[in-house]
Scaffold this motif. Structure first.
Motif, PDB file in Angstrom:
ATOM      1  N   ALA A  47     -83.227  97.019  66.148  1.00  0.00           N
ATOM      2  CA  ALA A  47     -82.893  98.179  66.976  1.00  0.00           C
ATOM      3  C   ALA A  47     -81.535  97.953  67.624  1.00  0.00           C
ATOM      4  O   ALA A  47     -81.259  96.873  68.148  1.00  0.00           O
ATOM      5  CB  ALA A  47     -83.954  98.409  68.044  1.00  0.00           C
ATOM      6  N   VAL A  48     -80.699  98.983  67.585  1.00  0.00           N
ATOM      7  CA  VAL A  48     -79.413  98.980  68.277  1.00  0.00           C
ATOM      8  C   VAL A  48     -79.435 100.119  69.279  1.00  0.00           C
ATOM      9  O   VAL A  48     -79.596 101.284  68.891  1.00  0.00           O
ATOM     10  CB  VAL A  48     -78.234  99.159  67.303  1.00  0.00           C
ATOM     11  N   LEU A  49     -79.319  99.786  70.550  1.00  0.00           N
ATOM     12  CA  LEU A  49     -79.356 100.799  71.598  1.00  0.00           C
ATOM     13  C   LEU A  49     -77.944 101.033  72.115  1.00  0.00           C
ATOM     14  O   LEU A  49     -77.308 100.112  72.628  1.00  0.00           O
ATOM     15  CB  LEU A  49     -80.279 100.366  72.736  1.00  0.00           C
ATOM     16  N   VAL A  50     -77.455 102.264  71.948  1.00  0.00           N
ATOM     17  CA  VAL A  50     -76.123 102.624  72.432  1.00  0.00           C
ATOM     18  C   VAL A  50     -76.289 103.262  73.805  1.00  0.00           C
ATOM     19  O   VAL A  50     -76.808 104.374  73.927  1.00  0.00           O
ATOM     20  CB  VAL A  50     -75.419 103.594  71.471  1.00  0.00           C
ATOM     21  N   THR A  51     -75.865 102.552  74.838  1.00  0.00           N
ATOM     22  CA  THR A  51     -76.092 103.030  76.207  1.00  0.00           C
ATOM     23  C   THR A  51     -74.825 103.549  76.859  1.00  0.00           C
ATOM     24  O   THR A  51     -74.843 103.890  78.041  1.00  0.00           O
ATOM     25  CB  THR A  51     -76.703 101.912  77.077  1.00  0.00           C
ATOM     26  N   VAL A  52     -73.723 103.603  76.117  1.00  0.00           N
ATOM     27  CA  VAL A  52     -72.458 104.122  76.654  1.00  0.00           C
ATOM     28  C   VAL A  52     -72.148 105.462  75.999  1.00  0.00           C
ATOM     29  O   VAL A  52     -72.491 105.699  74.841  1.00  0.00           O
ATOM     30  CB  VAL A  52     -71.293 103.137  76.416  1.00  0.00           C
ATOM     31  N   ALA A  87     -72.154 101.544  65.727  1.00  0.00           N
ATOM     32  CA  ALA A  87     -73.539 101.115  65.940  1.00  0.00           C
ATOM     33  C   ALA A  87     -74.297 100.774  64.655  1.00  0.00           C
ATOM     34  O   ALA A  87     -74.984  99.739  64.593  1.00  0.00           O
ATOM     35  CB  ALA A  87     -74.300 102.161  66.752  1.00  0.00           C
ATOM     36  N   PRO A  88     -74.216 101.581  63.582  1.00  0.00           N
ATOM     37  CA  PRO A  88     -74.992 101.244  62.376  1.00  0.00           C
ATOM     38  C   PRO A  88     -74.596  99.919  61.741  1.00  0.00           C
ATOM     39  O   PRO A  88     -75.395  99.328  60.991  1.00  0.00           O
ATOM     40  CB  PRO A  88     -74.690 102.421  61.432  1.00  0.00           C
ATOM     41  N   LYS A  89     -73.401  99.450  62.024  1.00  0.00           N
ATOM     42  CA  LYS A  89     -72.922  98.212  61.410  1.00  0.00           C
ATOM     43  C   LYS A  89     -73.679  96.986  61.923  1.00  0.00           C
ATOM     44  O   LYS A  89     -73.624  95.924  61.310  1.00  0.00           O
ATOM     45  CB  LYS A  89     -71.421  98.054  61.646  1.00  0.00           C
ATOM     46  N   GLY A  98     -83.717  99.089  60.151  1.00  0.00           N
ATOM     47  CA  GLY A  98     -83.445  99.184  61.592  1.00  0.00           C
ATOM     48  C   GLY A  98     -83.124 100.600  62.032  1.00  0.00           C
ATOM     49  O   GLY A  98     -82.900 101.500  61.215  1.00  0.00           O
ATOM     50  N   LYS A  99     -83.106 100.791  63.336  1.00  0.00           N
ATOM     51  CA  LYS A  99     -82.822 102.115  63.879  1.00  0.00           C
ATOM     52  C   LYS A  99     -81.796 102.041  65.000  1.00  0.00           C
ATOM     53  O   LYS A  99     -81.787 101.090  65.796  1.00  0.00           O
ATOM     54  CB  LYS A  99     -84.096 102.801  64.363  1.00  0.00           C
ATOM     55  N   VAL A 100     -80.923 103.034  65.069  1.00  0.00           N
ATOM     56  CA  VAL A 100     -80.004 103.213  66.193  1.00  0.00           C
ATOM     57  C   VAL A 100     -80.672 104.167  67.174  1.00  0.00           C
ATOM     58  O   VAL A 100     -81.097 105.264  66.787  1.00  0.00           O
ATOM     59  CB  VAL A 100     -78.650 103.799  65.740  1.00  0.00           C
TER      60      VAL A 100
END
Length: 360
Positions: free
Chosen positions: A250-255, A264-266, A272-274
């Motif tokens: 999981a990649v969480l983009v908080t900005v 982010a997908p990289k 996995g999920k963004v």
């Protein structure tokens, strides 16, 4: 009508004005809360700068806690004197989203121009985000509040109502992280730190914080990050994958930065999920190669307010805080008075603060 002090935005991009405004008594299903504390969220700043448009003049602020001072008709489960957290999650309870367990995307519109606030002379005053909490008191729908223990500090409690539920909820509710999975959190600000400690609480194996500040990366480790990567490095996702030994689950983009969403997908591993948490300004866009997602079973999902059901999620977060497992006091950078709100906003915009809190 009750006269109260509030910080009013009259023009986007200009300082707020602390002035006397009028607040009507609670109507059917509404509750009046005298606030003890309200935190400054970057969403408030973005609105005040005109990033998402909106009606003016307006009172922003939505991350608050206080004590009930009056009840409208038809309210249940609350009493005058209760200590409560106030959120912006106004839910009708009957629309398809609410009935499906998604009150954060309630489909019943709310017109803040016709809310409980007016100017001192009776003119229009927009209650932003159904809260208008940069003020001494608020009148909100009963669906927006949750009772908390009497002895819980209100400055710490206020943080739960947005930054904490958004960050922790994005991990637990949106990403549905399982113990042993790996997480990347892009942005180590207020919401990012809560996503980090949400991942820690959920049992993540490794948690990589990505930020443009070395100082913030060190703070992130205090909240549970196992590794830190400078976003200013060339191809920071490579360093993150080295730290993880693989791509992230999981990649969480908080900005709220379109460039962060481009990258982010990289960071992802197969399957996995963004999780899209931060909100760029209107008109900002990001691009992806869709075939890459399809080929390896990846996905992108939006998460508003951590997909939180406040009556379900806030009580267990309060309990975690009381056990010492959820850090709240450590999130507070400084405490300010309402008259100092523009200074507090300026300090927040420097990027060095975790959360600034207005204390009444």
């Amino acid at each position: 009508m009750t006269a109260i002090k509030a910080a009013v935005c009259h023009a986007f991009g200009t300082p707020l004005t602390v002035e006397t405004v009028a607040l009507r008594a609670p109507d059917m299903g509404e509750i009046e809360v005298k606030l003890d504390a309200v935190a400054i969220c970057h969403s408030d700043i973005s609105y005040a700068e005109g990033a998402w448009g909106g009606s003016l003049p307006a009172v922003y602020g939505h991350e608050a806690a206080g004590r009930i001072t009056a009840l409208g008709g038809g309210t249940t489960g609350f009493q005058v004197g209760d200590s409560v957290i106030v959120t912006l999650i106004r839910a009708c309870g009957t629309c398809p989203a609410c009935a499906g367990g998604k009150p954060t995307i309630c489909g019943t519109p709310y017109d803040g121009d016709k809310g409980p606030l007016t100017t001192a002379d009776g003119g229009k005053l927009h209650q932003a985000m159904a809260c208008g909490a940069f003020a001494e008191k608020v009148v909100v729908d009963q669906s927006q509040i949750v009772t908390i223990p009497e002895d819980m500090p209100k400055d710490a409690a206020a943080l739960i109502s947005c930054g904490v539920i958004t960050g922790v909820g994005a991990v637990v509710n949106a990403a549905q992280l399982r113990a042993g999975q790996d997480v990347v959190v892009i942005g180590a600000g207020g919401v990012g730190l809560n996503a980090i400690q949400g991942a820690r609480i959920a049992g993540a194996r490794r948690i990589v914080a990505v930020d443009m500040s070395e100082e913030k990366l060190e703070i992130a480790k205090q909240f549970g990050a196992t590794d830190g990567v400078l976003a200013t490095k060339s191809s920071p996702w490579r360093a993150a994958k080295v730290a993880l030994g693989r791509g992230a689950d999981a990649v969480l983009v908080t900005v709220g930065a379109a460039k962060a969403y481009d990258d982010a997908p990289k960071y992802l591993g197969y399957g996995g999920k963004v999780v899209m948490v931060g909100m760029p300004a209107v008109g900002a866009s990001s691009t992806y190669e869709a075939g890459n997602f399809a080929a390896v079973g990846q996905s992108m999902i939006g998460s508003k307010m951590g997909d939180t059901v406040i009556q379900r999620d806030i009580p267990w977060m309060v309990d975690l805080y009381q056990q010492g497992r959820l850090k709240l006091d450590e999130l507070i950078s400084n405490r300010w008075t309402l008259e100092q709100i523009n200074e507090a906003i300026a300090d927040t915009k420097t990027g060095s603060a975790k959360r600034n809190v207005i204390v009444f």
